[in-house]
Design a protein around this motif. Sequence first.
Motif, PDB file in Angstrom:
ATOM      1  N   VAL A  67       0.018   2.794  -0.281  1.00 30.38           N
ATOM      2  CA  VAL A  67      -0.326   2.803  -1.839  1.00 30.38           C
ATOM      3  C   VAL A  67       1.084   2.813  -2.997  1.00 30.38           C
ATOM      4  N   ALA A  68       1.925   3.654  -2.158  1.00 22.47           N
ATOM      5  CA  ALA A  68       3.176   3.947  -3.068  1.00 22.47           C
ATOM      6  C   ALA A  68       3.902   2.432  -3.155  1.00 22.47           C
ATOM      7  N   GLU A  69       3.627   1.812  -2.268  1.00 23.75           N
ATOM      8  CA  GLU A  69       4.655   0.373  -2.336  1.00 23.75           C
ATOM      9  C   GLU A  69       3.874  -0.614  -3.259  1.00 23.75           C
ATOM     10  N   VAL A  70       2.600  -0.461  -3.194  1.00 21.17           N
ATOM     11  CA  VAL A  70       1.984  -1.026  -4.127  1.00 21.17           C
ATOM     12  C   VAL A  70       2.015  -0.572  -5.754  1.00 21.17           C
ATOM     13  N   GLU A  71       2.155   0.450  -5.925  1.00 21.34           N
ATOM     14  CA  GLU A  71       2.541   1.237  -7.166  1.00 21.34           C
ATOM     15  C   GLU A  71       3.812   0.865  -7.533  1.00 21.34           C
ATOM     16  N   ALA A  72       4.862   0.426  -6.639  1.00 25.02           N
ATOM     17  CA  ALA A  72       6.388   0.243  -6.927  1.00 25.02           C
ATOM     18  C   ALA A  72       6.443  -1.258  -7.495  1.00 25.02           C
ATOM     19  N   VAL A  73       5.361  -1.974  -7.076  1.00 23.69           N
ATOM     20  CA  VAL A  73       5.445  -3.351  -7.369  1.00 23.69           C
ATOM     21  C   VAL A  73       4.838  -3.410  -8.822  1.00 23.69           C
ATOM     22  N   VAL A  74       3.627  -2.533  -9.346  1.00 24.84           N
ATOM     23  CA  VAL A  74       3.113  -2.627 -10.600  1.00 24.84           C
ATOM     24  C   VAL A  74       4.287  -1.612 -11.736  1.00 24.84           C
ATOM     25  N   GLY A  75       4.965  -0.925 -10.705  1.00 22.78           N
ATOM     26  CA  GLY A  75       5.844   0.036 -11.759  1.00 22.78           C
ATOM     27  C   GLY A  75       7.043  -1.049 -12.178  1.00 22.78           C
ATOM     28  N   LEU A  76       7.528  -1.939 -11.130  1.00 26.99           N
ATOM     29  CA  LEU A  76       8.519  -2.835 -11.302  1.00 26.99           C
ATOM     30  C   LEU A  76       8.245  -3.888 -12.618  1.00 26.99           C
ATOM     31  N   ALA A  77       6.793  -4.195 -12.597  1.00 25.17           N
ATOM     32  CA  ALA A  77       6.483  -4.967 -13.771  1.00 25.17           C
ATOM     33  C   ALA A  77       6.615  -4.158 -15.285  1.00 25.17           C
ATOM     34  N   VAL A  78       6.033  -3.016 -15.174  1.00 21.85           N
ATOM     35  CA  VAL A  78       6.201  -2.433 -16.308  1.00 21.85           C
ATOM     36  C   VAL A  78       7.591  -2.002 -16.697  1.00 21.85           C
ATOM     37  N   GLU A  79       8.242  -1.480 -15.662  1.00 20.01           N
ATOM     38  CA  GLU A  79       9.728  -1.229 -16.103  1.00 20.01           C
ATOM     39  C   GLU A  79      10.721  -2.439 -16.535  1.00 20.01           C
ATOM     40  N   ARG A  80      10.272  -3.778 -16.061  1.00 18.33           N
ATOM     41  CA  ARG A  80      11.134  -4.843 -16.367  1.00 18.33           C
ATOM     42  C   ARG A  80      10.508  -5.462 -17.549  1.00 18.33           C
ATOM     43  N   PHE A  81       9.226  -5.480 -17.650  1.00 15.80           N
ATOM     44  CA  PHE A  81       8.269  -6.521 -18.568  1.00 15.80           C
ATOM     45  C   PHE A  81       7.481  -5.518 -19.638  1.00 15.80           C
ATOM     46  N   GLY A  82       7.272  -4.354 -19.286  1.00  9.56           N
ATOM     47  CA  GLY A  82       6.731  -3.665 -20.255  1.00  9.56           C
ATOM     48  C   GLY A  82       5.045  -3.587 -20.224  1.00  9.56           C
ATOM     49  N   ARG A  83       4.553  -4.491 -19.055  1.00  7.83           N
ATOM     50  CA  ARG A  83       3.178  -4.451 -18.927  1.00  7.83           C
ATOM     51  C   ARG A  83       2.676  -5.149 -17.952  1.00  7.83           C
ATOM     52  N   LEU A  84       1.434  -5.202 -17.523  1.00  8.09           N
ATOM     53  CA  LEU A  84       0.876  -5.962 -16.540  1.00  8.09           C
ATOM     54  C   LEU A  84      -0.464  -6.627 -16.684  1.00  8.09           C
ATOM     55  N   ASP A  85      -0.316  -7.859 -17.104  1.00  4.78           N
ATOM     56  CA  ASP A  85      -1.645  -8.493 -17.551  1.00  4.78           C
ATOM     57  C   ASP A  85      -2.531  -8.935 -16.330  1.00  4.78           C
ATOM     58  N   VAL A  86      -1.895  -9.277 -15.006  1.00  4.90           N
ATOM     59  CA  VAL A  86      -2.775  -9.690 -14.083  1.00  4.90           C
ATOM     60  C   VAL A  86      -2.011  -9.343 -12.775  1.00  4.90           C
ATOM     61  N   LEU A  87      -2.893  -8.632 -11.872  1.00  7.34           N
ATOM     62  CA  LEU A  87      -2.807  -8.449 -10.604  1.00  7.34           C
ATOM     63  C   LEU A  87      -3.174  -9.539  -9.639  1.00  7.34           C
ATOM     64  N   ILE A  88      -2.713 -10.128  -8.767  1.00  7.18           N
ATOM     65  CA  ILE A  88      -3.255 -11.091  -7.946  1.00  7.18           C
ATOM     66  C   ILE A  88      -3.054 -10.249  -6.378  1.00  7.18           C
ATOM     67  N   SER A  89      -4.399  -9.728  -5.946  1.00  9.16           N
ATOM     68  CA  SER A  89      -4.234  -9.170  -4.578  1.00  9.16           C
ATOM     69  C   SER A  89      -4.480  -9.992  -3.389  1.00  9.16           C
ATOM     70  N   ASN A  90      -3.625 -10.620  -2.961  1.00  9.96           N
ATOM     71  CA  ASN A  90      -3.651 -11.825  -2.104  1.00  9.96           C
ATOM     72  C   ASN A  90      -3.174 -11.603  -0.638  1.00  9.96           C
ATOM     73  N   ALA A  91      -2.622 -10.578  -0.403  1.00  6.32           N
ATOM     74  CA  ALA A  91      -2.080 -10.304   0.906  1.00  6.32           C
ATOM     75  C   ALA A  91      -3.540 -10.093   1.940  1.00  6.32           C
ATOM     76  N   GLY A  92      -3.153 -10.662   3.178  1.00  3.41           N
ATOM     77  CA  GLY A  92      -4.389 -10.741   4.078  1.00  3.41           C
ATOM     78  C   GLY A  92      -3.878 -11.121   5.365  1.00  3.41           C
ATOM     79  N   VAL A  93      -4.733 -10.605   6.281  1.00  9.37           N
ATOM     80  CA  VAL A  93      -4.418 -11.022   7.792  1.00  9.37           C
ATOM     81  C   VAL A  93      -5.718 -11.268   8.313  1.00  9.37           C
ATOM     82  N   PRO A  94      -5.482 -12.380   9.510  1.00  2.13           N
ATOM     83  CA  PRO A  94      -6.738 -12.627  10.320  1.00  2.13           C
ATOM     84  C   PRO A  94      -6.875 -11.591  11.376  1.00  2.13           C
TER      85      PRO A  94
END
Length: 248
Positions: A67-94
Motif C-alpha cells: 500500500v505504501a508504494e501505491v500511496e507513493a504513486v498517488v502522492g507523486l500525482a498530487v505533489e507534481r500536478f496538485g490532484r488526481l482525477d483518475v486512477l486506473i488500477s490495471n496491474a494483474g497476474v495470471p
Amino acid sequence: MSEARRVIAITGAGGTLGGALSRQFAGEPETDVVLSDVSAPSLEATVNGLPKSRGAVETLRADVGEVAEVEAVVGLAVERFGRLDVLISNAGVPSPNGRIHNLTTEDWERAFRVNVLGAVNGIRAAVPVMRTQRSGSIVLTASVAGLTAWSHAAPYCATKAAVIQLAKVAAVEYARDGIRINCVCPGTFRSGIHEGLPPEAIDAIAAKHPLGLGTAADLVGAYTYLASDASRWTTGSAIVVDGGYAAP
Ligand SMILES: NC(=O)c1ccc[n+]([C@@H]2O[C@H](COP(=O)([O-])OP(=O)(O)OC[C@H]3O[C@@H](n4cnc5c(N)ncnc54)[C@H](O)[C@@H]3O)[C@@H](O)[C@H]2O)c1
C-alpha cells in the motif's frame, strides 16, 4: 474533474494493456500522467513508446501489493500536478495452469496479492485525495474470467470476480463523496500474460471469441469512457469488452 487539465495514474503501465492506455492518455495534450509498474524495464519501454506530443509524464516503480508504494504513486500525482482525477488500477497476474487440488498456497497468495490487494490498495491510496477534491474516477481492470468459469485457472477467476465485487461495494461506499468506481472486463487479447502458452492453446481461446482475439487497442475506448465526464452517471459497473466471449 479539473476543467483545464486532468491527471491520470496508471498501474501496470509497463504491460500490454497498460502501455496502450499510457499511449492514449499521455497523448492527450490536456492530460498529465503518472505511470507505474513493478518492472522498471517494462515501464521504461512504455515511456520510450509514448507519443512525442503529450502532456507531462511522471514515472515510479511500484508494487501494487504494497500500500505504501501505491500511496507513493498517488502522492507523486498530487505533489507534481496538485490532484488526481483518475486512477486506473490495471496491474494483474495470471495464475499457473492447474486444477485446484494441484495449485499451491503460494499460487493463491500471489493472485490475491496482486489482483485483489493491488486493487484495494489503489482505492485506499486514491480515495483520501479524491474525497478532498469531491471528484474522481477509479477504474479497475477485472476480466471476463471473473464472470465465466475457466477450467485450470481458479485463482485468476476467483480474484477477478473479487475485483468486480470490490468495484460495486466501493462504488456504493464513495458515491456521496463524488467518486465513481467501475471495472472493465476484457476478453482475451494477446499480451505478456500469454507468454509460454502453446499456439494451439491461443487458437482454442480465440475460437471462443465470436469476433476473434482482441488487441489492447480494442479495450482503450472503455477506459477513455470511464475516465471522462461522459460516464458521470456510471458507477459500480462491470463493462464487458470481450468480442462476444461472454454472450453465449
Ligand atoms: N491479456 C488478456 O487477455 C487479459 C484479459 C482480461 C484481463 N486482463 C487483465 O489486464 C491487465 C493487464 O494485463 P496485460 O494483459 O496487459 O498483461 P501484461 O503482463 O502485459 O501486463 C501486466 C503488467 O502488470 C505488471 N505487474 C505485475 N505484478 C505487479 C505488481 N505486483 N505491481 C505492479 N505491477 C505489476 C507487470 O509488470 C506488467 O507490466 C491485468 O489486470 C490482466 O489480468 C488481461
